[in-house]
Design an enzyme around this catalytic site. Structure first.
Site, PDB file in Angstrom:
ATOM      1  CG  ASN A 171      -0.421  -0.402   2.447  1.00 31.18           C
ATOM      2  OD1 ASN A 171       0.850  -0.357   2.734  1.00 31.18           O
ATOM      3  ND2 ASN A 171      -1.293   0.056   3.509  1.00 31.18           N
ATOM      4  CE  LYS A 218       8.759 -11.145  -1.118  1.00 31.81           C
ATOM      5  NZ  LYS A 218       7.923  -9.999  -1.898  1.00 31.81           N
ATOM      6  CG  ASP A 260       8.434 -19.773   5.044  1.00 35.26           C
ATOM      7  OD1 ASP A 260       8.168 -18.587   5.489  1.00 35.26           O
ATOM      8  OD2 ASP A 260       7.492 -20.765   5.284  1.00 35.26           O
ATOM      9  CD  GLU A 293       5.771  -0.067  10.288  1.00 36.92           C
ATOM     10  OE1 GLU A 293       6.734   0.767  10.802  1.00 36.92           O
ATOM     11  OE2 GLU A 293       5.031   0.218   9.371  1.00 36.92           O
ATOM     12  NE  ARG A 342      -4.730   6.156   4.982  1.00 38.22           N
ATOM     13  CZ  ARG A 342      -5.614   6.307   6.036  1.00 38.22           C
ATOM     14  NH1 ARG A 342      -6.764   6.252   5.750  1.00 38.22           N
ATOM     15  NH2 ARG A 342      -5.212   7.208   7.220  1.00 38.22           N
ATOM     16  CB  CYS A 343      -1.822   0.009   8.930  1.00 42.41           C
ATOM     17  SG  CYS A 343      -0.710   1.171   8.959  1.00 42.41           S
ATOM     18  NE  ARG A 385       4.675   5.264   8.706  1.00 43.03           N
ATOM     19  CZ  ARG A 385       5.650   4.058   9.034  1.00 43.03           C
ATOM     20  NH1 ARG A 385       4.741   3.011   9.285  1.00 43.03           N
ATOM     21  NH2 ARG A 385       6.498   4.088   8.974  1.00 43.03           N
TER      22      ARG A 385
HETATM   23  P1  NAP Z   1       0.950  -9.068   3.206  1.00 44.96           P
HETATM   24  O1  NAP Z   1       0.419  -9.972   2.321  1.00 44.96           O
HETATM   25  O2  NAP Z   1       1.428  -9.534   4.632  1.00 44.96           O
HETATM   26  O3  NAP Z   1       2.750  -8.830   2.602  1.00 44.96           O
HETATM   27  C1  NAP Z   1       3.430  -8.072   3.308  1.00 44.96           C
HETATM   28  C2  NAP Z   1       4.828  -8.522   2.501  1.00 44.96           C
HETATM   29  O4  NAP Z   1       5.171  -9.768   3.100  1.00 44.96           O
HETATM   30  C3  NAP Z   1       5.212  -8.608   1.161  1.00 44.96           C
HETATM   31  O5  NAP Z   1       6.143  -7.982   0.639  1.00 44.96           O
HETATM   32  C4  NAP Z   1       4.841 -10.045   0.904  1.00 44.96           C
HETATM   33  O6  NAP Z   1       5.234 -10.498  -0.561  1.00 44.96           O
HETATM   34  C5  NAP Z   1       5.560 -10.571   2.046  1.00 44.96           C
HETATM   35  N1  NAP Z   1       5.449 -12.087   2.525  1.00 44.96           N
HETATM   36  C6  NAP Z   1       4.337 -12.761   2.241  1.00 44.96           C
HETATM   37  N2  NAP Z   1       4.737 -13.894   2.503  1.00 44.96           N
HETATM   38  C7  NAP Z   1       5.993 -14.022   3.150  1.00 44.96           C
HETATM   39  C8  NAP Z   1       6.576 -14.896   3.932  1.00 44.96           C
HETATM   40  N3  NAP Z   1       6.006 -16.170   4.274  1.00 44.96           N
HETATM   41  N4  NAP Z   1       7.749 -14.414   4.464  1.00 44.96           N
HETATM   42  C9  NAP Z   1       8.392 -13.168   4.242  1.00 44.96           C
HETATM   43  N5  NAP Z   1       7.571 -12.299   3.457  1.00 44.96           N
HETATM   44  C10 NAP Z   1       6.278 -12.500   2.944  1.00 44.96           C
HETATM   45  O7  NAP Z   1       0.369  -7.689   3.543  1.00 44.96           O
HETATM   46  P2  NAP Z   1      -0.041  -6.593   2.241  1.00 44.96           P
HETATM   47  O8  NAP Z   1      -1.269  -7.121   1.740  1.00 44.96           O
HETATM   48  O9  NAP Z   1       1.132  -6.274   1.379  1.00 44.96           O
HETATM   49  O10 NAP Z   1      -0.408  -5.454   3.227  1.00 44.96           O
HETATM   50  C11 NAP Z   1      -1.598  -5.142   3.795  1.00 44.96           C
HETATM   51  C12 NAP Z   1      -1.579  -5.321   5.350  1.00 44.96           C
HETATM   52  O11 NAP Z   1      -0.584  -4.480   5.842  1.00 44.96           O
HETATM   53  C13 NAP Z   1      -2.706  -5.027   6.128  1.00 44.96           C
HETATM   54  O12 NAP Z   1      -3.132  -6.030   6.960  1.00 44.96           O
HETATM   55  C14 NAP Z   1      -2.106  -3.592   6.870  1.00 44.96           C
HETATM   56  O13 NAP Z   1      -3.035  -3.227   7.958  1.00 44.96           O
HETATM   57  C15 NAP Z   1      -0.716  -3.734   6.924  1.00 44.96           C
HETATM   58  N6  NAP Z   1      -0.112  -2.856   6.975  1.00 44.96           N
HETATM   59  C16 NAP Z   1       0.437  -2.354   8.375  1.00 44.96           C
HETATM   60  C17 NAP Z   1       1.124  -0.998   8.407  1.00 44.96           C
HETATM   61  C18 NAP Z   1       1.647  -0.553   9.767  1.00 44.96           C
HETATM   62  O14 NAP Z   1       2.386   0.113   9.793  1.00 44.96           O
HETATM   63  N7  NAP Z   1       1.104  -1.089  11.027  1.00 44.96           N
HETATM   64  C19 NAP Z   1       1.293  -0.318   7.284  1.00 44.96           C
HETATM   65  C20 NAP Z   1       0.855  -0.637   5.999  1.00 44.96           C
HETATM   66  C21 NAP Z   1       0.243  -1.967   5.906  1.00 44.96           C
HETATM   67  P3  NAP Z   1       4.446 -10.857  -1.529  1.00 44.96           P
HETATM   68  O15 NAP Z   1       3.681  -9.500  -1.964  1.00 44.96           O
HETATM   69  O16 NAP Z   1       5.371 -11.390  -2.800  1.00 44.96           O
HETATM   70  O17 NAP Z   1       3.345 -11.725  -1.362  1.00 44.96           O
END
Ligand code: NAP
Length: 481
Positions: free
Chosen positions: A161, A184, A222, A257, A290-291, A444
């Site tokens: 995002n 990554k 992993d 996060e 957005r988170c 944020r």
């Molecule tokens: P996501 O599906 O968890 O993916 C995040 C990252 O992790 C991507 O780069 C993804 O790669 C990677 N990933 C997936 N499986 C993995 C594994 N087994 N080992 C290592 N890395 C792995 O999250 P998203 O859909 O991109 O983002 C949405 C989420 O992020 C929402 O829940 C949101 O609330 C949260 N978020 C939190 C914050 C905060 O500051 N707290 C800010 C923004 C977003 P791939 O894309 O290749 O699968």
């Protein structure tokens, strides 16, 4: 070779060379606006990821040995190059993750500012000096010099995002403190991340100090997370992925996060116009993806009708359409995410929620939906929707809001709307969240404020100064004089 192989195909960065995967395999990225392929990135094999990590580890001692001022100068040049590429990177963010062009360009500009601030702040880190005689049996002649040293190789994993901002907010603090980085990017958003890295290469990145591993997280994740040469992980993304990573990674620091279910608590004496304005932009900017989006409103009965009416009026004026039309509510990142939001709406409707405003549902384009009289048995009261639906839960008083919030599995932020600051402070004290916003939406930033989530929302603290701290560990030298 260059970053661009052709119009659509991109290379990744290994040792300052732009390369494809040896197998030739790629992952395609589809535009959320029209499902057209916006780019293709290399799907690296585990052997290729292994080589990238090994290289990043090899050069780390040299990078750490440089003067901090030299590392800081590199970051300043990076910010400059990034700004020069604002239009190009903004256009890619817009296409890859479906943000409007203006929001995408703002992300690039904000990132350049974040990098500059980090380049300055990183120069101010320092250790401490402790005399022994404060502890019984030790003397003044025993002295400890506590230095701050980098962990070594940092693995930075970013979400879709904010593919540039939430990558640089990890990479810049890692680099300024003498760590080298394996980056990554999220697959959706990877090309934007690679363009951001191209700016760093143009700025004079030494060979191997940052390498990029592209490919699906489910395939290489992993492997890289458990790689013995990774010394620290900083991750932003979904709670399930974050928890999975935390379990896999052992004996190294992990900063997470994660998701949120941020409430806006609206009390009887609130400025309802202001609350409605903040709630609409807080909940629905970038279609709620957005988170820190406001994900549920808790409003006291006395002002609930008025607040809901004011929010409805604003929501009805929002333009819904593709990001290329500069719409306020744009298509969700993919069909699966849209289907999930629709399932939450359907569940709430079935259980008796009042639909105040119904958004269109056209594949992954969802108009904003407002649900009133949401009750605790509805999934939308607790689940992170990460999309354009906003539930209103009517409450009798602030104690009910505190109780609801304390049962929230997440703990990122909360907003309180009231003119009584004393009351706001009392409620804030009782909320188990990282940040409480008074009379403002959850969000944020500014980027140098500490930013953290508790419970399922994360571990560790971000924000420029705290992110820099997280990249360093103590190293103690004891002098026995
Ligand atoms: P996501 O599906 O968890 O993916 C995040 C990252 O992790 C991507 O780069 C993804 O790669 C990677 N990933 C997936 N499986 C993995 C594994 N087994 N080992 C290592 N890395 C792995 O999250 P998203 O859909 O991109 O983002 C949405 C989420 O992020 C929402 O829940 C949101 O609330 C949260 N978020 C939190 C914050 C905060 O500051 N707290 C800010 C923004 C977003 P791939 O894309 O290749 O699968």
């Amino acid at each position: 070779m260059a970053l661009r192989q052709d119009d659509k195909k991109f290379h990744t960065l290994l040792d300052n060379k732009w390369v494809g995967s040896k197998s030739g395999e790629t992952v395609k990225i589809y535009s959320p606006d029209n499902q057209e392929v916006t780019g293709e990135i290399p799907a690296l094999s585990q052997a290729e990821v292994d080589a990238a990590v090994a290289k990043t580890a090899d050069v780390q001692p040299n990078w750490e040995a440089l003067d901090g001022t030299e590392r800081s100068e590199l970051l300043h040049r990076w910010a400059q190059e990034l700004e020069k590429m604002t239009d190009e990177i903004g256009d890619m963010i817009h296409k890859e993750v479906g943000k409007t062009l203006s929001a995408a360009k703002s992300e690039v500009k904000r990132t350049a500012q974040l990098i500059r601030h980090t380049a300055e702040e990183g120069l101010r880190t320092h250790g401490s000096f402790i005399q022994g005689d404060a502890f019984p049996g030790a003397s003044k002649s025993t002295k400890a010099m506590v230095q701050k040293v980098p962990h070594g190789v940092v693995l930075a994993i970013a979400p879709f995002n904010y593919p540039v901002n939430l990558a640089a907010s990890k990479i810049a603090p890692a680099l300024i403190t003498g760590n080298t980085v394996v980056f990554k990017p999220a697959t959706q958003g990877a090309v934007s991340g690679l363009l951001m890295v191209e700016a760093l290469v143009k700025a004079g990145l030494p060979e191997g100090v940052l390498n990029v591993v592209t490919g699906r997280g489910s395939v290489i994740g992993d492997f890289v997370v458990t790689h013995p040469k990774i010394d620290m992980i900083t991750f932003t993304g979904g709670t399930a992925t974050g928890q999975h990573i935390a379990k896999k990674a052992s004996m190294i620091p992990v900063v997470l996060e994660l998701g949120g279910k941020d409430p806006a608590i609206v009390l009887q004496d609130a400025d309802l116009d202001k609350a409605a304005k903040e709630i609409v932009s807080g909940a629905l900017s970038y279609s709620g993806q957005r988170c820190t989006a406001i994900k549920r409103v808790m409003v006291v009965n006395e002002v609930a009708d008025e607040l809901v009416a004011k929010v409805k009026e604003r929501v009805a004026a929002l333009k819904v359409g593709p990001s290329s039309d500069d719409a306020d509510i744009t298509p969700m990142i993919d069909q699966k995410s849209a289907d999930f939001v629709v399932s939450l709406i359907d569940d709430a409707k079935q259980k008796g929620a009042t639909v105040v405003h119904e958004g269109i549902q056209d594949q992954n384009l969802l108009g904003p939906t407002l649900l009133d009289n949401v009750t605790e048995d509805m999934e939308v009261a607790w689940e992170e929707q990460f999309g354009p639906v906003l539930p209103f839960i009517r409450i009798s008083n602030e104690l009910e809001a505190i109780d609801l919030e304390r049962r929230n599995a997440y703990g990122l932020q909360a907003s309180i709307f009231t003119k009584n600051l004393e009351n706001a402070f009392t409620i804030a004290d009782k909320l188990n969240v990282g940040t409480v916003q008074v009379n403002g939406k959850t969000s944020r930033g500014p980027d140098h404020f500490p930013f953290l989530g508790v419970k399922n929302s994360g571990q560790g603290v971000q924000g420029i100064g705290r992110s820099i701290d997280s990249m360093l560990r103590d190293k103690v030298l004891v002098l026995n004089l």
